[in-house]
Design a protein around this motif. Structure first.
Motif, PDB file in Angstrom:
ATOM      1  N   ILE A 148       8.553  -0.795  -4.345  1.00 34.10           N
ATOM      2  CA  ILE A 148       7.181  -0.290  -4.138  1.00 34.10           C
ATOM      3  C   ILE A 148       6.764  -0.219  -2.674  1.00 34.10           C
ATOM      4  CG2 ILE A 148       6.383  -0.925  -6.443  1.00 34.10           C
ATOM      5  CD1 ILE A 148       5.081  -2.986  -3.639  1.00 34.10           C
ATOM      6  N   ALA A 149       7.505  -0.828  -1.776  1.00 31.46           N
ATOM      7  CA  ALA A 149       7.162  -0.765  -0.354  1.00 31.46           C
ATOM      8  C   ALA A 149       7.874   0.438   0.252  1.00 31.46           C
ATOM      9  CB  ALA A 149       7.551  -2.052   0.357  1.00 31.46           C
ATOM     10  N   ARG A 150       7.198   1.586   0.253  1.00 27.41           N
ATOM     11  CA  ARG A 150       7.817   2.831   0.723  1.00 27.41           C
ATOM     12  C   ARG A 150       6.962   3.491   1.793  1.00 27.41           C
ATOM     13  NH1 ARG A 150       9.246   6.269  -4.446  1.00 27.41           N
ATOM     14  NH2 ARG A 150       9.415   7.925  -2.884  1.00 27.41           N
ATOM     15  N   ALA A 151       7.608   3.744   2.929  1.00 27.16           N
ATOM     16  CA  ALA A 151       6.927   4.410   4.041  1.00 27.16           C
ATOM     17  C   ALA A 151       6.406   5.777   3.588  1.00 27.16           C
ATOM     18  CB  ALA A 151       7.891   4.580   5.213  1.00 27.16           C
ATOM     19  N   LYS A 152       5.197   6.083   4.032  1.00 29.24           N
ATOM     20  CA  LYS A 152       4.484   7.325   3.741  1.00 29.24           C
ATOM     21  C   LYS A 152       3.979   7.409   2.303  1.00 29.24           C
ATOM     22  CE  LYS A 152       7.239   9.844   7.116  1.00 29.24           C
ATOM     23  NZ  LYS A 152       8.213  10.905   7.325  1.00 29.24           N
ATOM     24  N   VAL A 153       4.246   6.368   1.511  1.00 28.08           N
ATOM     25  CA  VAL A 153       3.776   6.342   0.127  1.00 28.08           C
ATOM     26  C   VAL A 153       2.821   5.170  -0.086  1.00 28.08           C
ATOM     27  CG1 VAL A 153       4.437   6.311  -2.317  1.00 28.08           C
ATOM     28  CG2 VAL A 153       5.946   7.416  -0.642  1.00 28.08           C
ATOM     29  N   THR A 154       3.260   3.952   0.247  1.00 29.76           N
ATOM     30  CA  THR A 154       2.391   2.779   0.115  1.00 29.76           C
ATOM     31  C   THR A 154       2.032   2.160   1.471  1.00 29.76           C
ATOM     32  OG1 THR A 154       4.294   1.327  -0.267  1.00 29.76           O
ATOM     33  CG2 THR A 154       3.178   2.217  -2.225  1.00 29.76           C
ATOM     34  N   LYS A 213      18.849   6.878   1.002  1.00 29.39           N
ATOM     35  CA  LYS A 213      19.019   8.264   1.447  1.00 29.39           C
ATOM     36  C   LYS A 213      17.975   9.170   0.801  1.00 29.39           C
ATOM     37  CE  LYS A 213      22.375  11.936   2.015  1.00 29.39           C
ATOM     38  NZ  LYS A 213      23.726  12.424   1.784  1.00 29.39           N
ATOM     39  N   ALA A 214      17.741   8.984  -0.498  1.00 27.52           N
ATOM     40  CA  ALA A 214      16.733   9.792  -1.196  1.00 27.52           C
ATOM     41  C   ALA A 214      15.348   9.548  -0.613  1.00 27.52           C
ATOM     42  CB  ALA A 214      16.754   9.478  -2.690  1.00 27.52           C
ATOM     43  N   ASN A 215      15.029   8.294  -0.353  1.00 31.67           N
ATOM     44  CA  ASN A 215      13.717   7.949   0.182  1.00 31.67           C
ATOM     45  C   ASN A 215      13.501   8.539   1.574  1.00 31.67           C
ATOM     46  OD1 ASN A 215      11.178   6.512   0.050  1.00 31.67           O
ATOM     47  ND2 ASN A 215      12.052   5.046   1.483  1.00 31.67           N
ATOM     48  N   SER A 232      11.022   3.813  -8.857  1.00 27.62           N
ATOM     49  CA  SER A 232      10.112   3.482  -7.760  1.00 27.62           C
ATOM     50  C   SER A 232       8.815   4.265  -7.892  1.00 27.62           C
ATOM     51  CB  SER A 232      10.784   3.783  -6.419  1.00 27.62           C
ATOM     52  OG  SER A 232       9.893   3.590  -5.351  1.00 27.62           O
ATOM     53  N   ASP A 233       8.926   5.557  -8.179  1.00 31.90           N
ATOM     54  CA  ASP A 233       7.728   6.392  -8.352  1.00 31.90           C
ATOM     55  C   ASP A 233       6.840   5.869  -9.478  1.00 31.90           C
ATOM     56  OD1 ASP A 233       8.503   8.083  -6.287  1.00 31.90           O
ATOM     57  OD2 ASP A 233       9.453   9.537  -7.631  1.00 31.90           O
TER      58      ASP A 233
END
Length: 194
Positions: A111-117, A56-58, A76-77
């Motif tokens: 570490i696999a985050r949309a819009k980040v990695t 939800k936070a992501n 994660s950050d």
């Protein structure tokens, strides 16, 4: 120029680990080639699993996240920040029960985050962590790479490419249970030629 290495130890064994020993050897070889700094992330020390609150936070826009949501994503950050800062990854990755250790999968999830990695575009997913090199030391007792029960080598290459890391060198130290001396010797020889 300084080569910033991020070392990921995925073995749950702190002593007697083949992947850790070979990672030591590889780090020394890389240090001998150019100026390096090394940051180590030891997954045996624990890594949180993603939860419903994490998801939800992501999915919440960064400007709309609550303090609690920022806290949920803080690990994660930090892991992503380590990746972004690194030029080179050295991943010591044993094969447990035909796949990666649970802690390594948890690291991937963090570490696999949309819009980040990575991001989705017109041509599909695009990895955002580019211009990095990864060395992956795969170790196992019986599983051998390239066989019908090798579920790890393609997985790790695909996962790293998904976040943008396409320059991946696999160092094979699998099948130790069958011929430990030969497997380790071959892996060390590969490292020495890099």
């Amino acid at each position: 120029m300084i080569n910033k290495i991020l070392r990921i130890d995925a073995s749950m064994r702190k002593k007697g680990s083949y992947s850790r020993t070979l990672s030591d050897h590889l780090i020394e070889a890389l240090k001998n080639k150019n100026h390096t700094t090394v940051k180590t992330r030891d997954l045996a020390n624990g890594i949180p699993l993603i939860t419903e609150a994490w998801i939800k936070a992501n999915l919440t826009d960064i400007d709309e996240r609550t303090a609690e949501q920022r806290s949920v994503l803080s690990c994660s950050d930090a892991l992503i920040s380590e990746l972004k800062e690194a030029d080179t990854l050295v991943i010591g990755l044993p094969i447990y029960n035909f796949h990666v250790p649970a802690a390594f999968k948890a690291w991937i999830d963090q570490i696999a985050r949309a819009k980040v990695t990575f991001r989705y575009g017109e041509k599909g997913p695009e990895g955002l962590l580019k211009n990095k090199k990864a060395y992956v030391i795969l170790s196992s007792g019986g599983t051998q790479l390239g066989t019908d029960i090798d579920f790890v080598s393609d997985y790790i290459q695909h996962t790293l490419a998904f976040i943008g890391i396409k320059d991946v060198i696999i160092i094979d130290s699998c099948g130790i249970g069958r011929n430990e001396e030969k497997v380790i010797s071959n892996a060390q020889a590969i490292i020495n030629k890099l």
